[in-house]
Design a protein around this motif. Structure first.
Motif, short mmCIF file in Angstrom:
data_model
loop_
_atom_site.label_atom_id
_atom_site.label_comp_id
_atom_site.label_asym_id
_atom_site.label_seq_id
_atom_site.Cartn_x
_atom_site.Cartn_y
_atom_site.Cartn_z
N VAL A 5 0.84 -1.19 0.00
CA VAL A 5 0.00 0.00 0.00
C VAL A 5 0.88 1.24 0.00
O VAL A 5 1.59 1.50 0.98
N GLU A 6 0.82 1.98 -1.10
CA GLU A 6 1.60 3.21 -1.21
C GLU A 6 0.82 4.38 -0.64
O GLU A 6 -0.41 4.40 -0.65
N SER A 7 1.56 5.38 -0.19
CA SER A 7 0.97 6.63 0.27
C SER A 7 1.99 7.74 0.12
O SER A 7 3.18 7.48 -0.10
N GLY A 8 1.51 8.98 0.23
CA GLY A 8 2.42 10.11 0.23
C GLY A 8 2.44 10.92 -1.04
O GLY A 8 3.13 11.95 -1.12
N GLY A 9 1.71 10.49 -2.06
CA GLY A 9 1.67 11.26 -3.29
C GLY A 9 0.90 12.55 -3.11
O GLY A 9 0.27 12.79 -2.07
N GLY A 10 0.96 13.41 -4.13
CA GLY A 10 0.22 14.65 -4.05
C GLY A 10 0.57 15.59 -5.18
O GLY A 10 1.26 15.22 -6.13
N LEU A 11 0.07 16.81 -5.04
CA LEU A 11 0.30 17.88 -6.02
C LEU A 11 1.28 18.86 -5.40
O LEU A 11 1.01 19.44 -4.33
N VAL A 12 2.43 19.05 -6.07
CA VAL A 12 3.46 19.92 -5.52
C VAL A 12 4.04 20.79 -6.62
O VAL A 12 3.91 20.50 -7.81
N GLN A 13 4.72 21.82 -6.21
CA GLN A 13 5.37 22.74 -7.12
C GLN A 13 6.78 22.24 -7.44
O GLN A 13 7.41 21.55 -6.61
N ALA A 14 7.28 22.57 -8.61
CA ALA A 14 8.64 22.20 -8.98
C ALA A 14 9.62 22.71 -7.90
O ALA A 14 9.50 23.85 -7.43
N GLY A 15 10.55 21.84 -7.55
CA GLY A 15 11.52 22.17 -6.51
C GLY A 15 11.14 21.64 -5.14
O GLY A 15 12.00 21.57 -4.25
N ASP A 16 9.90 21.30 -4.96
CA ASP A 16 9.43 20.79 -3.67
C ASP A 16 9.88 19.34 -3.47
O ASP A 16 10.45 18.70 -4.36
N SER A 17 9.56 18.83 -2.28
CA SER A 17 9.90 17.45 -1.92
C SER A 17 8.65 16.69 -1.52
O SER A 17 7.67 17.27 -1.05
N LEU A 18 8.71 15.38 -1.70
CA LEU A 18 7.69 14.47 -1.22
C LEU A 18 8.39 13.21 -0.74
O LEU A 18 9.45 12.86 -1.25
N ARG A 19 7.75 12.54 0.23
CA ARG A 19 8.24 11.23 0.63
C ARG A 19 7.12 10.22 0.43
O ARG A 19 6.06 10.34 1.07
N SER A 21 5.69 6.38 0.80
CA SER A 21 5.84 5.21 1.66
C SER A 21 5.11 4.04 1.03
O SER A 21 4.11 4.22 0.33
N CYS A 22 5.60 2.85 1.31
CA CYS A 22 4.94 1.63 0.84
C CYS A 22 4.98 0.63 1.99
O CYS A 22 6.06 0.16 2.36
N ALA A 23 3.83 0.35 2.53
CA ALA A 23 3.72 -0.60 3.64
C ALA A 23 3.38 -1.98 3.10
O ALA A 23 2.44 -2.13 2.31
N ALA A 24 4.14 -2.97 3.54
CA ALA A 24 3.96 -4.34 3.05
C ALA A 24 3.39 -5.23 4.15
O ALA A 24 3.65 -5.02 5.33
N SER A 25 2.62 -6.21 3.73
CA SER A 25 2.10 -7.20 4.66
C SER A 25 1.99 -8.53 3.92
O SER A 25 1.92 -8.57 2.69
N GLY A 26 1.97 -9.61 4.69
CA GLY A 26 1.76 -10.92 4.11
C GLY A 26 3.01 -11.70 3.78
O GLY A 26 2.93 -12.84 3.34
N ARG A 27 4.18 -11.10 3.97
CA ARG A 27 5.45 -11.80 3.74
C ARG A 27 6.44 -11.32 4.79
O ARG A 27 6.24 -10.30 5.44
N THR A 28 7.53 -12.04 4.93
CA THR A 28 8.62 -11.57 5.79
C THR A 28 9.38 -10.52 5.00
O THR A 28 10.27 -10.84 4.21
N ASP A 110 10.96 -8.66 -13.00
CA ASP A 110 11.56 -9.42 -11.90
C ASP A 110 10.77 -9.30 -10.60
O ASP A 110 11.11 -9.96 -9.62
N TYR A 111 9.77 -8.43 -10.59
CA TYR A 111 9.01 -8.20 -9.36
C TYR A 111 7.70 -8.98 -9.37
O TYR A 111 7.04 -9.11 -10.41
N ASP A 112 7.35 -9.48 -8.20
CA ASP A 112 6.25 -10.44 -8.10
C ASP A 112 4.95 -9.83 -7.60
O ASP A 112 3.87 -10.38 -7.84
N HIS A 113 5.05 -8.75 -6.87
CA HIS A 113 3.85 -8.14 -6.29
C HIS A 113 3.95 -6.64 -6.43
O HIS A 113 5.03 -6.07 -6.28
N TRP A 114 2.77 -6.03 -6.67
CA TRP A 114 2.72 -4.59 -6.93
C TRP A 114 1.64 -3.92 -6.09
O TRP A 114 0.60 -4.52 -5.80
N GLY A 115 1.91 -2.67 -5.72
CA GLY A 115 0.90 -1.87 -5.07
C GLY A 115 -0.04 -1.23 -6.10
O GLY A 115 0.13 -1.42 -7.31
#
Length: 124
Positions: A5-19, A21-28, A110-115
């Protein structure tokens, strides 16, 4: 059943920052490499960044190198993408992905699971 589950996206101005996050469950989580990919409107999905299971190895697309940083917290089963100096060209849906191996890969096949993705829009 792996869930990302990804989060943290949004609408920002050029030069700004965003972080993102991707929370995983169901595997080690700590056993698996993670990656971030993005898909801009009308374009194919492209690699952004990847990190090995331990976090000791990372890889970046040339277009984001020096601006984006991928990291992970295996105690929280979460991978992050810190995006600094955002540009309009970074506008895309950003996806995190889990690879059921410890070594990272820059290839989406090469990736098996996607958000489900999180939208990032950068305006000038």
């Amino acid at each position: 059943q792996v869930q990302l589950v990804e989060s943290g996206g949004g609408l920002v101005q050029a030069g700004d920052s965003l972080r993102l996050s991707c929370a995983a469950s169901g595997r080690t989580f700590s056993n698996y490499a993670m990656g971030w990919f993005r898909q801009a409107p009308g374009k194919e999905r492209e690699f952004v960044a990847a990190i090995s299971a331990s976090g000791s190895s990372t890889s970046y697309a040339n277009s984001v190198k020096g601006r984006f940083t991928i990291s992970r917290d295996n105690t929280k089963d979460t991978v992050y993408l810190q995006m600094n100096g955002l540009k309009p060209g970074d506008t895309a849906v950003y996806y995190c992905a889990l690879r059921q191996l410890r070594l990272l890969s820059i290839y989406d096949y090469d990736y098996d699971h996607w958000g489900q993705g999180t939208h990032v829009t950068v305006f000038s």
